[in-house]
Design a protein around this motif. Structure first.
Motif, PDB file in Angstrom:
ATOM      1  N   PRO A   1       0.618 -12.246  14.671  1.00  0.00           N
ATOM      2  CA  PRO A   1       0.404 -10.961  15.273  1.00  0.00           C
ATOM      3  C   PRO A   1      -0.751  -9.882  14.458  1.00  0.00           C
ATOM      4  CG  PRO A   1       3.059 -11.193  14.979  1.00  0.00           C
ATOM      5  CD  PRO A   1       2.239 -12.238  14.404  1.00  0.00           C
ATOM      6  N   ASN A   2      -1.059  -8.631  14.863  1.00  0.00           N
ATOM      7  CA  ASN A   2      -1.889  -7.724  14.598  1.00  0.00           C
ATOM      8  C   ASN A   2      -0.983  -7.818  13.101  1.00  0.00           C
ATOM      9  OD1 ASN A   2      -3.687  -7.161  17.083  1.00  0.00           O
ATOM     10  ND2 ASN A   2      -4.317  -8.373  15.642  1.00  0.00           N
ATOM     11  N   GLY A   3      -1.352  -6.897  11.901  1.00  0.00           N
ATOM     12  CA  GLY A   3      -0.816  -6.301  11.047  1.00  0.00           C
ATOM     13  C   GLY A   3       0.642  -7.417  10.477  1.00  0.00           C
ATOM     14  N   ALA A   4       0.223  -8.653  10.376  1.00  0.00           N
ATOM     15  CA  ALA A   4       1.218  -9.157   9.511  1.00  0.00           C
ATOM     16  C   ALA A   4       0.662  -9.582   8.555  1.00  0.00           C
ATOM     17  CB  ALA A   4       0.602 -10.507  10.888  1.00  0.00           C
ATOM     18  N   GLY A   5      -0.645  -9.185   7.628  1.00  0.00           N
ATOM     19  CA  GLY A   5      -1.200  -9.025   6.564  1.00  0.00           C
ATOM     20  C   GLY A   5      -1.948 -10.359   6.404  1.00  0.00           C
ATOM     21  N   LYS A   6      -2.300 -11.325   7.096  1.00  0.00           N
ATOM     22  CA  LYS A   6      -3.519 -12.062   7.406  1.00  0.00           C
ATOM     23  C   LYS A   6      -4.988 -11.676   6.361  1.00  0.00           C
ATOM     24  CE  LYS A   6      -4.300 -12.429  11.266  1.00  0.00           C
ATOM     25  NZ  LYS A   6      -2.838 -11.211  12.318  1.00  0.00           N
ATOM     26  N   THR A   7      -5.192 -10.256   6.682  1.00  0.00           N
ATOM     27  CA  THR A   7      -6.587  -9.946   6.567  1.00  0.00           C
ATOM     28  C   THR A   7      -6.017 -10.207   4.428  1.00  0.00           C
ATOM     29  OG1 THR A   7      -7.617  -9.397   7.915  1.00  0.00           O
ATOM     30  CG2 THR A   7      -8.860  -8.103   5.703  1.00  0.00           C
ATOM     31  N   THR A   8      -4.906  -9.633   4.362  1.00  0.00           N
ATOM     32  CA  THR A   8      -4.716  -8.768   3.045  1.00  0.00           C
ATOM     33  C   THR A   8      -4.228 -10.145   1.850  1.00  0.00           C
ATOM     34  OG1 THR A   8      -3.409  -6.501   3.665  1.00  0.00           O
ATOM     35  CG2 THR A   8      -2.775  -7.554   2.025  1.00  0.00           C
TER      36      THR A   8
ATOM     37  N   GLU B   1     -10.970 -14.587  10.627  1.00  0.00           N
ATOM     38  CA  GLU B   1     -11.834 -13.892  12.608  1.00  0.00           C
ATOM     39  C   GLU B   1     -13.248 -14.966  12.930  1.00  0.00           C
ATOM     40  OE1 GLU B   1      -8.856 -11.294  14.667  1.00  0.00           O
ATOM     41  OE2 GLU B   1      -7.531 -10.936  12.971  1.00  0.00           O
TER      42      GLU B   1
ATOM     43  N   LEU C   1       3.747   0.672   1.736  1.00  0.00           N
ATOM     44  CA  LEU C   1       4.375  -0.033   2.748  1.00  0.00           C
ATOM     45  C   LEU C   1       3.822  -1.616   1.801  1.00  0.00           C
ATOM     46  CD1 LEU C   1       3.795  -0.147   5.688  1.00  0.00           C
ATOM     47  CD2 LEU C   1       1.449  -0.653   6.162  1.00  0.00           C
TER      48      LEU C   1
ATOM     49  N   ARG D   1      -2.465  -9.887  20.771  1.00  0.00           N
ATOM     50  CA  ARG D   1      -3.311  -8.619  20.760  1.00  0.00           C
ATOM     51  C   ARG D   1      -4.138  -9.055  22.393  1.00  0.00           C
ATOM     52  NH1 ARG D   1      -8.178  -9.403  16.809  1.00  0.00           N
ATOM     53  NH2 ARG D   1      -7.168  -8.591  15.821  1.00  0.00           N
TER      54      ARG D   1
ATOM     55  N   GLN E   1     -13.777  -9.615   8.444  1.00  0.00           N
ATOM     56  CA  GLN E   1     -12.976  -9.513   9.877  1.00  0.00           C
ATOM     57  C   GLN E   1     -14.056  -8.764  10.553  1.00  0.00           C
ATOM     58  OE1 GLN E   1      -8.914  -8.401   9.914  1.00  0.00           O
ATOM     59  NE2 GLN E   1      -9.030  -8.358  12.302  1.00  0.00           N
TER      60      GLN E   1
ATOM     61  N   HIS F   1      -7.239 -15.784  15.559  1.00  0.00           N
ATOM     62  CA  HIS F   1      -6.308 -15.774  16.801  1.00  0.00           C
ATOM     63  C   HIS F   1      -6.198 -16.552  17.801  1.00  0.00           C
ATOM     64  CE1 HIS F   1      -4.040 -11.888  15.654  1.00  0.00           C
ATOM     65  NE2 HIS F   1      -5.493 -11.291  15.228  1.00  0.00           N
TER      66      HIS F   1
ATOM     67  N   VAL G   1       3.239  -5.021   2.839  1.00  0.00           N
ATOM     68  CA  VAL G   1       2.146  -5.296   3.668  1.00  0.00           C
ATOM     69  C   VAL G   1       2.109  -7.009   3.243  1.00  0.00           C
ATOM     70  CG1 VAL G   1      -0.007  -5.927   3.981  1.00  0.00           C
ATOM     71  CG2 VAL G   1       0.418  -4.365   3.711  1.00  0.00           C
TER      72      VAL G   1
ATOM     73  N   PHE H   1       0.884  -1.472   0.582  1.00  0.00           N
ATOM     74  CA  PHE H   1       0.093  -0.144  -0.093  1.00  0.00           C
ATOM     75  C   PHE H   1       0.888   1.284  -0.206  1.00  0.00           C
ATOM     76  CE2 PHE H   1      -2.278  -2.811   2.162  1.00  0.00           C
ATOM     77  CZ  PHE H   1      -3.960  -2.728   1.472  1.00  0.00           C
TER      78      PHE H   1
HETATM   79  N1  LIG Z   1      -5.762  -0.150   2.337  1.00  0.00           N
HETATM   80  C1  LIG Z   1      -5.145  -0.365   3.181  1.00  0.00           C
HETATM   81  N2  LIG Z   1      -4.915   0.784   2.345  1.00  0.00           N
HETATM   82  C2  LIG Z   1      -3.165   0.840   3.484  1.00  0.00           C
HETATM   83  N3  LIG Z   1      -2.867  -0.060   4.627  1.00  0.00           N
HETATM   84  C3  LIG Z   1      -3.272  -0.735   4.851  1.00  0.00           C
HETATM   85  C4  LIG Z   1      -4.957  -1.457   4.123  1.00  0.00           C
HETATM   86  N4  LIG Z   1      -5.265  -2.143   4.789  1.00  0.00           N
HETATM   87  C5  LIG Z   1      -4.669  -2.616   5.596  1.00  0.00           C
HETATM   88  N5  LIG Z   1      -2.852  -2.288   5.190  1.00  0.00           N
HETATM   89  C6  LIG Z   1      -2.105  -2.241   6.185  1.00  0.00           C
HETATM   90  O1  LIG Z   1      -1.753  -3.375   5.826  1.00  0.00           O
HETATM   91  C7  LIG Z   1      -0.940  -3.464   7.240  1.00  0.00           C
HETATM   92  C8  LIG Z   1      -1.291  -4.822   7.424  1.00  0.00           C
HETATM   93  O2  LIG Z   1      -3.257  -5.138   7.309  1.00  0.00           O
HETATM   94  P1  LIG Z   1      -3.689  -6.653   7.425  1.00  0.00           P
HETATM   95  O3  LIG Z   1      -5.181  -6.069   7.877  1.00  0.00           O
HETATM   96  O4  LIG Z   1      -3.579  -7.311   6.340  1.00  0.00           O
HETATM   97  O5  LIG Z   1      -3.303  -7.208   9.030  1.00  0.00           O
HETATM   98  P2  LIG Z   1      -4.024  -8.318   9.794  1.00  0.00           P
HETATM   99  O6  LIG Z   1      -2.744  -9.758   9.580  1.00  0.00           O
HETATM  100  O7  LIG Z   1      -5.400  -8.795   9.329  1.00  0.00           O
HETATM  101  O8  LIG Z   1      -4.252  -8.368  10.889  1.00  0.00           O
HETATM  102  P3  LIG Z   1      -5.103  -8.072  12.276  1.00  0.00           P
HETATM  103  O9  LIG Z   1      -4.874  -9.211  13.025  1.00  0.00           O
HETATM  104  O10 LIG Z   1      -5.131  -6.680  13.311  1.00  0.00           O
HETATM  105  O11 LIG Z   1      -6.690  -8.219  11.804  1.00  0.00           O
HETATM  106  C9  LIG Z   1      -2.042  -3.444   8.414  1.00  0.00           C
HETATM  107  O12 LIG Z   1      -0.109  -2.433   8.295  1.00  0.00           O
HETATM  108  C10 LIG Z   1      -2.549  -2.001   7.978  1.00  0.00           C
HETATM  109  O13 LIG Z   1      -2.316  -1.292   8.031  1.00  0.00           O
END
Ligand SMILES: Nc1ncnc2c1ncn2[C@@H]1O[C@H](COP(=O)(O)OP(=O)(O)OP(=O)(O)O)[C@@H](O)[C@H]1O
Ligand SMILES: [Mg+2]
Lengths: 341, 251
Positions: free
Chosen positions: B37-44, B172, B16, B248, B85, B203, B18, B13
């Motif tokens: 962990p949070n922010g690892a990029g799982k949802t992405t 989740e 960043l 978390r 999520q 988690h 990801v 992004f």
């Molecule tokens: N649309 C976006 N634009 C910019 N940054 C993003 C976007 N979506 C996610 N991010 C960033 O990408 C990183 C990974 O986000 P992601 O949601 O994939 O994490 P996650 O592993 O699902 O975390 P969580 O456990 O909190 O759900 C985070 O730092 C988040 O801030």
């Protein structure tokens, strides 16, 4: 249609009431009222088409007159060479549909205020073309419409003939929209308005649905514009302008966003106030503006909301109709279970 | 052949980064859990798999079909479905209407513009079956925003199941649920037929180890480790990542 619905709730008492209204209204209207009612039907079609994309697809357009004007100009221009009314109406509808499909495909990448500005710009481009192409369109002065409506049983020249032509066109459009909003595609469009991301995740090609509904609305606006050309005998660039687009938005909002008949009601209200108030005061636009503000401040629903409250209080429950719902009283599935042991 | 194959997917992004070169596979019927962990990029990763976000590089295949450039809706017709999520429903519609939209997505009549949707008997039947199976039948006339949070999370899953997917991505599924709701949801997930492969982000470690038969650990956008649960459970470094920093707090 009603025959094959045995066991289901009688659909659309609204349609029957509307048909009677169209048939019988001239009996009670004062002489000049017939002309006003005719204009109301045309603008009602226009407003309903805008109400469709605004209230069922969440697309806010400030350039809907582009399609109305395109339809009107098609009849004016093509009507110099072609006289078949069906052909002219069809051409006008097709031209408007094509313009809507192309502009929609280009503009859907943008949303919200950007989409609004693009629709506005698009209608202004058409306005400029009609304005500049003076040798063909008569420019600022506009041009007269030589085509005379003839639906196969003689030329329609009398006031009453035009009234019924527009009245039935309105009924037809209403019926079409009523079917559409309850259909699978109509429900999907509403779902996209509610939550487009989820609809994509569920597997819908949201772009194609949006394009379809936008094209349908454009086509219907073009049809209304074509009728207007026949009604008014004259077209001007104003029919493409943002003032008309804005007035249509006002009709939709006064009448009720998210309902089908609301925008038609809003159109009636708008045209009648415009005609009557302009008798008494040159500030009719101010009067309308104030009424508009009141309706916006009162919140969602508009005239349709008020009317429905009255309707539900006075009619026996089996005639009640929920806007765009044609569900059986009890889920069909349960009946079925009882029938099949 | 694996049912889902993610091959070297990267995603940024802006500046960043990801996801870096993420690869993972899901076999037919597998219960594959992604932790990190949070922010690892799982949802992405999920968004790239479903096509709701385009990947910058790498490729994704469903059952051997390369879907990398395919729009989201085409991937659904190959048997992919996902939940969100953050609960993502049609909150102004009733439970039943939500289901209607979900079920219609795979019906041949989804483009029809005349016969009212509510008259299609198979739609009513499919809707009823799903709602009864997931204990939401009595709630069918309620608007979604009148449901409890737990019920909304369940509906989130039911909507995804309506398309009869071969691969279901759950992001989740138990987040924010009470312990009782978590337990119930976990057992509902365990009971899902093996004809559906699951890729789950989770988690809650109790939930993870009660459903997973394969685990991928994501850390700073990279696959840190993947393997069967026993292997991951015993790994010191995973504990370090997960419980050492930035995990978390759990209710
Ligand atoms: N649309 C976006 N634009 C910019 N940054 C993003 C976007 N979506 C996610 N991010 C960033 O990408 C990183 C990974 O986000 P992601 O949601 O994939 O994490 P996650 O592993 O699902 O975390 P969580 O456990 O909190 O759900 C985070 O730092 C988040 O801030
Ligand atoms: Mg996440």
């Amino acid at each position: 249609m009603i025959g094959r619905l045995s066991g289901r709730r009688v659909p659309w008492p609204g349609v029957a009431v509307l048909t009677l209204l169209v048939l019988l209204l001239p009996l009670v209207l004062p002489p000049f009222g017939v002309g006003i009612a005719t204009e109301v039907f045309i603008m009602a079609i226009f407003a309903m088409s805008l109400g469709l994309i605004l209230g069922y697809a969440g697309l806010v357009s400030l350039g809907h007159a582009a399609f109305f004007g395109a339809g009107a100009y098609t009849v004016a221009l093509l009507g110099q060479y072609v006289f078949n009314t069906y052909l002219l109406l069809l051409s006008a509808t097709a031209v408007a549909a094509l313009l809507a499909a192309i502009s929609g495909a280009l503009f859907f990448r943008s949303t919200g205020a950007y989409f609004l500005m693009l629709t506005l710009a698009f209608s202004q481009v058409l306005f400029a073309v009609a304005f500049q192409a003076e040798p063909i369109t008569g420019g600022d002065d506009g041009m007269s419409v030589v085509a005379v409506p003839d639906l196969g049983f003689g030329e329609i020249v009398g006031e009453l003939g035009l009234y019924y032509m527009m009245g039935f066109a309105f009924l037809g459009c209403y019926l079409l929209l009523r079917l559409f909003v309850a259909s699978p595609a109509g429900k999907v469009v509403k779902g996209i308005m509610e939550n487009e991301l989820r609809m994509r995740a569920l597997g819908y090609n949201t772009f194609s649905y949006k394009l379809f509904v936008y094209t349908l609305a454009g086509a219907m606006a073009g049809f209304a514009g074509a009728l207007y050309a026949y009604f008014n005998f004259y077209v001007t660039p104003d029919l493409l302008g943002w003032v008309l687009s804005g007035q249509a938005l006002i009709m939709v909002i006064i009448g009720g966003v998210g309902t089908l008949l609301g925008p038609a009601l809003g159109a009636a209200f708008f045209i009648v106030v415009q005609n009557y108030a302009s008798f008494y005061t040159e500030y009719w636009a101010l009067v309308l503006g104030l009424i508009f503000i009141i309706f916006v401040l009162l919140g969602r629903g508009g005239l349709m909301h008020l009317l429905r409250a009255v309707w539900n209080r006075t009619l026996p429950s089996r005639f009640r109709e929920r806007e765009d719902e044609m569900e059986p009283e009890e889920p069909a599935a349960e009946h079925q279970k009882e029938r099949t042991p | 052949m694996s049912l889902l194959a993610v091959n070297g997917v990267s995603k940024a992004f802006g500046s960043l980064q990801v996801l870096r070169d993420v690869s993972l596979e899901v076999q037919p019927g597998q219960r594959h859990v992604i932790i990190g962990p949070n922010g690892a990029g799982k949802t992405t990763v999920f968004k790239c798999i479903t096509g709701l976000l385009p990947a910058d590089s790498g490729s994704i295949a469903i059952d051997g079909t390369d879907v990398t450039g395919m729009p989201a809706h085409s991937r659904v017709s190959l048997g992919l479905a996902c939940t969100f999520q953050k609960t993502n429903l049609f909150s102004e519609l009733t439970v039943e209407e939500n289901l209607h939209l979900a079920v219609t997505a795979r019906k041949p009549y989804r483009f029809r513009i005349w016969k009212p949707l509510s008259w299609y008997e198979d739609l009513q039947r499919d809707t009823r079956e799903l709602l009864q199976e997931w204990d939401l039948w009595s709630r069918r006339r309620h608007r979604v925003d009148e449901l409890s949070y737990g019920e909304q999370r369940i509906l989130e899953i039911v909507l995804a199941l309506a398309s009869k997917p071969r691969i279901l991505l759950l992001d989740e599924p138990t987040s924010g649920m009470s312990p009782a709701e978590t337990a119930r949801t976990t057992s509902l997930i365990q009971e899902m037929p093996r004809s559906v492969a699951l890729l789950v982000i989770e988690h809650d470690m109790d939930v993870v180890f009660s459903i997973a038969d394969y685990i991928t650990v994501l850390h700073h956008g990279e696959v840190f480790l993947s393997g069967p649960p026993e292997e991951v459970r015993g790994d010191e470094r995973v504990r370090e990542i997960y419980f050492g920093g930035g995990a978390r707090p759990h209710a």
